[in-house]
Design a protein around this motif. Structure first.
Motif, PDB file in Angstrom:
ATOM      1  N   LYS A  18       7.163  31.178 -13.849  1.00 41.75           N
ATOM      2  CA  LYS A  18       7.116  30.253 -15.078  1.00 41.75           C
ATOM      3  C   LYS A  18       8.743  29.980 -15.447  1.00 41.75           C
ATOM      4  O   LYS A  18       9.367  30.780 -15.963  1.00 41.75           O
ATOM      5  CB  LYS A  18       6.127  30.670 -16.264  1.00 41.75           C
ATOM      6  N   GLU A  21       7.786  24.828 -19.059  1.00 40.15           N
ATOM      7  CA  GLU A  21       6.679  24.690 -19.342  1.00 40.15           C
ATOM      8  C   GLU A  21       6.158  24.599 -17.906  1.00 40.15           C
ATOM      9  O   GLU A  21       4.978  24.109 -17.857  1.00 40.15           O
ATOM     10  CB  GLU A  21       6.482  23.546 -20.188  1.00 40.15           C
ATOM     11  N   LEU A  51      -3.441  30.564 -12.566  1.00 38.43           N
ATOM     12  CA  LEU A  51      -3.167  29.489 -13.531  1.00 38.43           C
ATOM     13  C   LEU A  51      -3.717  29.915 -15.072  1.00 38.43           C
ATOM     14  O   LEU A  51      -3.066  29.869 -16.023  1.00 38.43           O
ATOM     15  CB  LEU A  51      -3.769  28.101 -13.435  1.00 38.43           C
ATOM     16  N   SER A  56      -2.436  28.295 -18.035  1.00 35.01           N
ATOM     17  CA  SER A  56      -2.903  26.903 -17.819  1.00 35.01           C
ATOM     18  C   SER A  56      -4.372  26.749 -17.118  1.00 35.01           C
ATOM     19  O   SER A  56      -4.817  27.778 -17.035  1.00 35.01           O
ATOM     20  CB  SER A  56      -1.689  26.304 -16.687  1.00 35.01           C
ATOM     21  N   ASP A  57      -4.509  25.743 -16.338  1.00 40.51           N
ATOM     22  CA  ASP A  57      -5.703  25.310 -15.715  1.00 40.51           C
ATOM     23  C   ASP A  57      -5.430  24.446 -14.657  1.00 40.51           C
ATOM     24  O   ASP A  57      -4.607  23.567 -14.790  1.00 40.51           O
ATOM     25  CB  ASP A  57      -7.187  25.374 -16.583  1.00 40.51           C
ATOM     26  N   ARG A  60      -4.275  20.823 -15.077  1.00 37.49           N
ATOM     27  CA  ARG A  60      -2.883  20.675 -15.581  1.00 37.49           C
ATOM     28  C   ARG A  60      -1.820  20.698 -14.286  1.00 37.49           C
ATOM     29  O   ARG A  60      -0.823  20.916 -14.275  1.00 37.49           O
ATOM     30  CB  ARG A  60      -2.284  21.523 -16.542  1.00 37.49           C
ATOM     31  N   ALA A 113       2.279  23.496 -11.677  1.00 41.67           N
ATOM     32  CA  ALA A 113       1.303  23.108 -12.644  1.00 41.67           C
ATOM     33  C   ALA A 113       2.039  23.019 -13.936  1.00 41.67           C
ATOM     34  O   ALA A 113       3.181  23.798 -14.199  1.00 41.67           O
ATOM     35  CB  ALA A 113       0.010  23.970 -12.796  1.00 41.67           C
ATOM     36  N   ALA A 115       2.266  24.354 -17.832  1.00 40.88           N
ATOM     37  CA  ALA A 115       1.812  25.233 -18.899  1.00 40.88           C
ATOM     38  C   ALA A 115       0.957  24.621 -19.964  1.00 40.88           C
ATOM     39  O   ALA A 115       0.985  23.668 -20.244  1.00 40.88           O
ATOM     40  CB  ALA A 115       3.049  26.058 -19.538  1.00 40.88           C
TER      41      ALA A 115
END
Length: 115
Positions: A18, A21, A51, A56-57, A60, A113, A115
């Protein structure tokens, strides 16, 4: 300077990186020797888990790169992908054929992705 966080870090790679973001996942593979549909579902399940851990998911996901060991499996992989990806929130995506790390791996997915 923006902090870089790494999770599930081994000697060769981290499963999650990461930066600010943006979340980068290592390539995800499924159960070796299973059908391409099952391996695709395994990949997507792992992506969901990673994620969520990163905050996240799938809604995103910015980009997904998919490698198939044989493009003849494109339709079978897409059937599973299409049922999983949120309608109206599809990411930028590329899919190509490549020799994967082991001959019993049929699909590998790499995700970026927000965040």
């Amino acid at each position: 300077m923006t902090q870089i966080e790494r999770s599930h870090t081994g000697p060769r790679m981290s499963q999650i990186v990461k930066h600010g973001e943006t979340i980068y996942l290592a390539g995800q593979v499924g159960t070796a020797g299973a059908s391409v549909a099952q391996q695709t579902q395994d990949c997507l399940d792992k992506i969901d888990t990673l994620l969520a851990e990163a905050g996240s998911d799938k809604s995103r996901i910015l980009q997904c790169t998919i490698w198939l060991s044989d493009m003849a499996d494109f339709a079978a992989m897409n059937a599973v992908w299409d049922a999983w990806v949120p309608e109206g929130q599809t990411p930028a995506r590329a899919c190509g054929e490549a020799k994967l790390a082991r001959p019993d791996f049929l699909v590998e997915m790499i995700v970026v992705a927000a965040a």
